[in-house]
Design an enzyme around this catalytic site. Structure first.
Site, PDB file in Angstrom:
ATOM      1  N   ARG A  35     -11.724 -35.681  -2.826  1.00  0.00           N
ATOM      2  CA  ARG A  35     -11.416 -34.322  -3.273  1.00  0.00           C
ATOM      3  C   ARG A  35     -11.861 -34.072  -4.714  1.00  0.00           C
ATOM      4  NH1 ARG A  35      -7.062 -32.094  -0.210  1.00  0.00           N
ATOM      5  NH2 ARG A  35      -7.563 -32.481   1.974  1.00  0.00           N
ATOM      6  N   ASP A 139       3.228 -19.885  -4.033  1.00  0.00           N
ATOM      7  CA  ASP A 139       2.494 -21.143  -3.913  1.00  0.00           C
ATOM      8  C   ASP A 139       2.250 -21.667  -5.321  1.00  0.00           C
ATOM      9  OD1 ASP A 139       0.835 -22.437  -1.365  1.00  0.00           O
ATOM     10  OD2 ASP A 139       0.031 -23.030  -3.316  1.00  0.00           O
TER      11      ASP A 139
END
Length: 269
Positions: A35, A139
């Site tokens: 990632r 979020d």
């Protein structure tokens, strides 16, 4: 670029755990490396050690938030785990409340929040819900929240939305926008988004009649899970519905809950 060494992996994941509660077991090292590697290369840094020094520094220029975005998986789609939406619909149909406030506590790109809004809008049209309803999506990722606010989705993500709902709540793209859909402005007015770290005290929102905390607990270790769930449940009204991912197992918390089905609970009260 050198491989991600064990000590650097521990430093990066330790920083993530301390700052935002994210937990990565040792077997996740390859995932973390895959990632972050493209970002390290894009910034022209020599290795992961330099990237850790950047995100751990006082002047990270927003890079820590970028790292959080990269390390949190946000695969989602509309009406995921449909039994949960059916449960919410049955609850509303039985109670016929004048209003309802629902919190999508790990809203990602907004698919879940707009799915809830579609359901509640339908219930209002049917006379089973009053006009005073709304949805809050939160979020930790600023990137996904910006996308949620834009409310533009690939049609593939809408594959579980029925034809009538698509016609009622979505504007289909044409030409360069072929294959995309925009959520109708009237529905978007019912949904608001904000950034929130579930590992910090939660103030200024709620109380809610239903809370969705789905597919996020997998990122936390056991003590953090328990603290997050109790913190979130403090914003849920007694008797309110609480949803987690059906694969996430038993809810670790001190708040009394009554199980209603896979991933569905009612707060005692």
């Amino acid at each position: 670029m050198d491989a991600l060494h064990d000590h650097t992996f521990r430093a990066i994941t330790g920083l993530m755990h301390t700052a935002v509660g994210l937990s990565f077991a040792p077997h996740k090292k390859a995932l973390v490396a895959s990632r972050l590697a493209p970002r390290v290369q894009r910034l022209g840094l020599p290795d992961f050690e330099a990237y850790h020094a950047l995100i751990a520094g006082d002047d990270d220029q927003g890079e820590f938030q970028v790292a959080v975005d990269l390390l949190t998986t946000n695969e989602t789609y509309f009406f995921r785990e449909p039994a949960h939406f059916e449960c919410l619909a049955q609850e509303v149909a039985q109670r016929r409340p004048t209003g309802l406030q629902v919190w999508s506590a790990a809203s990602s790109f907004g698919d879940e929040a707009y799915s809830i809004a579609m359901l509640l809008a339908d219930l209002q049209r049917q006379g089973r819900l009053g006009e005073a309803w709304g949805v809050l999506g939160t979020d930790i990722s600023d990137r996904v929240l910006r996308s949620a606010t834009q409310a533009i989705y690939p049609n593939e993500r809408l594959r579980h939305v029925g034809a009538e709902r698509l016609k009622r709540y979505c504007l289909r793209g044409e030409g360069e926008a072929e294959g995309l859909s925009l959520i109708h402005p009237q529905l978007r007015e019912r949904v608001r988004f904000g950034q929130l770290n579930l590992c910090l005290p939660i103030e200024g929102i709620g109380p809610f009649d239903a809370v969705f905390l789905r597919n996020v607990l997998i990122y936390f270790d056991a003590p953090t899970k328990s603290a997050v769930v109790d913190r979130v449940l403090s914003r849920l009204r007694p008797g309110g519905l609480f949803f987690i991912g059906t694969a996430e197992g038993r809810v670790p918390c001190a708040t009394p809950l009554e199980p209603l089905g896979p991933g569905v609970f009612r707060k005692a009260g």
